[in-house]
Design a protein around this motif. Sequence first.
Motif, PDB file in Angstrom:
ATOM      1  N   VAL A 273       0.848  -1.196   0.000  1.00 53.16           N
ATOM      2  CA  VAL A 273       0.000   0.000   0.000  1.00 53.16           C
ATOM      3  C   VAL A 273       0.883   1.245   0.000  1.00 53.16           C
ATOM      4  O   VAL A 273       1.854   1.323   0.765  1.00 53.16           O
ATOM      5  CB  VAL A 273      -0.930   0.025   1.228  1.00 53.16           C
ATOM      6  N   VAL A 274       0.505   2.205  -0.855  1.00 53.09           N
ATOM      7  CA  VAL A 274       1.200   3.494  -0.914  1.00 53.09           C
ATOM      8  C   VAL A 274       0.176   4.600  -0.702  1.00 53.09           C
ATOM      9  O   VAL A 274      -0.935   4.542  -1.236  1.00 53.09           O
ATOM     10  CB  VAL A 274       1.899   3.698  -2.274  1.00 53.09           C
ATOM     11  N   GLY A 275       0.535   5.594   0.073  1.00 57.32           N
ATOM     12  CA  GLY A 275      -0.326   6.750   0.288  1.00 57.32           C
ATOM     13  C   GLY A 275       0.154   7.958  -0.492  1.00 57.32           C
ATOM     14  O   GLY A 275       0.996   7.858  -1.392  1.00 57.32           O
ATOM     15  N   TYR A 276      -0.380   9.125  -0.132  1.00 60.57           N
ATOM     16  CA  TYR A 276       0.025  10.380  -0.778  1.00 60.57           C
ATOM     17  C   TYR A 276      -0.268  11.511   0.208  1.00 60.57           C
ATOM     18  O   TYR A 276      -1.358  11.558   0.770  1.00 60.57           O
ATOM     19  CB  TYR A 276      -0.771  10.618  -2.065  1.00 60.57           C
ATOM     20  N   ASP A 277       0.686  12.361   0.470  1.00 60.47           N
ATOM     21  CA  ASP A 277       0.610  13.545   1.334  1.00 60.47           C
ATOM     22  C   ASP A 277       1.758  13.566   2.333  1.00 60.47           C
ATOM     23  O   ASP A 277       2.278  14.605   2.662  1.00 60.47           O
ATOM     24  CB  ASP A 277      -0.690  13.660   2.151  1.00 60.47           C
ATOM     25  N   THR A 292       4.790   6.690   1.217  1.00 56.13           N
ATOM     26  CA  THR A 292       3.894   7.736   0.715  1.00 56.13           C
ATOM     27  C   THR A 292       4.681   8.772  -0.075  1.00 56.13           C
ATOM     28  O   THR A 292       5.912   8.677  -0.203  1.00 56.13           O
ATOM     29  CB  THR A 292       3.154   8.400   1.903  1.00 56.13           C
ATOM     30  N   VAL A 293       3.982   9.739  -0.608  1.00 51.72           N
ATOM     31  CA  VAL A 293       4.585  10.849  -1.352  1.00 51.72           C
ATOM     32  C   VAL A 293       4.401  12.118  -0.531  1.00 51.72           C
ATOM     33  O   VAL A 293       3.304  12.410  -0.062  1.00 51.72           O
ATOM     34  CB  VAL A 293       3.927  11.008  -2.735  1.00 51.72           C
ATOM     35  N   ARG A 294       5.479  12.868  -0.339  1.00 51.53           N
ATOM     36  CA  ARG A 294       5.408  14.077   0.490  1.00 51.53           C
ATOM     37  C   ARG A 294       5.053  15.290  -0.363  1.00 51.53           C
ATOM     38  O   ARG A 294       5.668  15.544  -1.397  1.00 51.53           O
ATOM     39  CB  ARG A 294       6.743  14.324   1.197  1.00 51.53           C
ATOM     40  N   PRO A 335       8.672  14.301  -3.209  1.00 48.52           N
ATOM     41  CA  PRO A 335       9.534  13.121  -3.070  1.00 48.52           C
ATOM     42  C   PRO A 335       8.808  11.921  -2.471  1.00 48.52           C
ATOM     43  O   PRO A 335       7.901  12.060  -1.653  1.00 48.52           O
ATOM     44  CB  PRO A 335      10.640  13.608  -2.130  1.00 48.52           C
ATOM     45  N   LEU A 336       9.223  10.734  -2.893  1.00 49.68           N
ATOM     46  CA  LEU A 336       8.714   9.492  -2.325  1.00 49.68           C
ATOM     47  C   LEU A 336       9.375   9.259  -0.975  1.00 49.68           C
ATOM     48  O   LEU A 336      10.595   9.387  -0.835  1.00 49.68           O
ATOM     49  CB  LEU A 336       9.017   8.327  -3.260  1.00 49.68           C
ATOM     50  N   VAL A 337       8.569   8.930   0.030  1.00 44.50           N
ATOM     51  CA  VAL A 337       9.076   8.605   1.368  1.00 44.50           C
ATOM     52  C   VAL A 337       8.853   7.110   1.583  1.00 44.50           C
ATOM     53  O   VAL A 337       7.719   6.656   1.752  1.00 44.50           O
ATOM     54  CB  VAL A 337       8.354   9.424   2.449  1.00 44.50           C
ATOM     55  N   VAL A 338       9.938   6.331   1.541  1.00 44.65           N
ATOM     56  CA  VAL A 338       9.839   4.883   1.627  1.00 44.65           C
ATOM     57  C   VAL A 338       9.829   4.453   3.092  1.00 44.65           C
ATOM     58  O   VAL A 338      10.738   4.778   3.857  1.00 44.65           O
ATOM     59  CB  VAL A 338      11.002   4.210   0.877  1.00 44.65           C
ATOM     60  N   ARG A 339       8.758   3.702   3.456  1.00 47.07           N
ATOM     61  CA  ARG A 339       8.680   3.148   4.810  1.00 47.07           C
ATOM     62  C   ARG A 339       8.448   1.635   4.703  1.00 47.07           C
ATOM     63  O   ARG A 339       9.156   0.982   3.954  1.00 47.07           O
ATOM     64  CB  ARG A 339       7.615   3.881   5.613  1.00 47.07           C
ATOM     65  N   ASP A 340       7.480   1.109   5.441  1.00 49.17           N
ATOM     66  CA  ASP A 340       7.375  -0.349   5.582  1.00 49.17           C
ATOM     67  C   ASP A 340       6.182  -0.989   4.899  1.00 49.17           C
ATOM     68  O   ASP A 340       6.014  -2.210   4.994  1.00 49.17           O
ATOM     69  CB  ASP A 340       7.326  -0.714   7.075  1.00 49.17           C
TER      70      ASP A 340
END
Length: 349
Positions: A273-277, A292-294, A335-340
């Motif tokens: 799952v990927v979010g946005y914000d 998510t995307v910042r 920018p893409l913020v890569v988490r888990d």
Amino acid sequence: MLRKATSQDVADLAGVSRSAVSLVLNGRGDGNIAADKQALIIEAARKLNYTPNTVALSLRSRRSATIGVVTDWIATTAFGGKLLQGASDVAAAAGYLLLVIDTQNSAERERDAFERLQNRQVDGFLFAAQSLRSYEPGDELRIAPGALANCFDPDDRVPAFLPDEVSGSKSATQHLLDCGHRDIVMLMGTPEAVAAGLRVQGFVEAMTEAGLTAPEPVVTGWDIDKGYAAAMQVLTRPDPLPTAIVGANDRSAVGVILAAAELGLSVPGDLSVVGYDDDENVAPCLVPALTTVRLPHREMGEQAMQVLLDAVLNPAPSPAAGGRGPQPRVLLDCPLVVRDSVTGPRAGR
């Protein structure tokens, strides 16, 4: 009570004339005062905690050293706070004060806000929007120095600073593709939202460049319950299940994760799952933490204010004199913020 330092005190400490202090601290030192003397003046002012008399400066320069900021309904939001903080920091560094009025999305309050700020003789105007949208600027923004943040003039009469929504969505989709996903579904939000269409464009571009056919986005809303409902629809249909879902935003992505849990699917084991914000109150707090995307709210505030102050301090001829042509729309990196919440698809899917 301690006496406030004067420009003469700065001059005495730096070993220069009072006029030299005035030139340097008013930004006119280059070409008039040697670089080493300028450094001595700036250091002396810092040691004495000296600040120029803004009233006197205003009388001499015919400027008020204030900028009027009008917003629709961002002043109480986390994202809006970052935008205003960025604008405020840039203004403060230049010796300017912001007068901020939040209109609560009322057209009547907006007209009143611009009138009140004009009456206070602000040197320029910034209009900032909560959500990316088209905005029709009034005379205040088109004639006086003005700038827009997170919105744009359809006729490009006022410089605008915007998130690059297409590239942000494209990078999120590309990240899933790079992890091996091919069955990817996108939640769209609402069709009337400008950002929604741009994010879909980025999704389609990434899928097409990978040689894949992008499925139709699923129209949802922007809240947790909407993301949950859309995910339940997608994850229970007879078609092959997606291995990844791109949320319309972080809140809808929360709904996706809740739906997956109810259906016995693990995130990211069964579903990425990927979010946005990159909502600071949502994305890093989830388990798993949300990739998510910042959105560049602070950067929009900073750059809009910098261009606005440049226009105030270096005025161009008025539009009537032909001095102001089409103004730029500046797209800022998301920018893409890569988490888990993303991993490769499970074998066999």
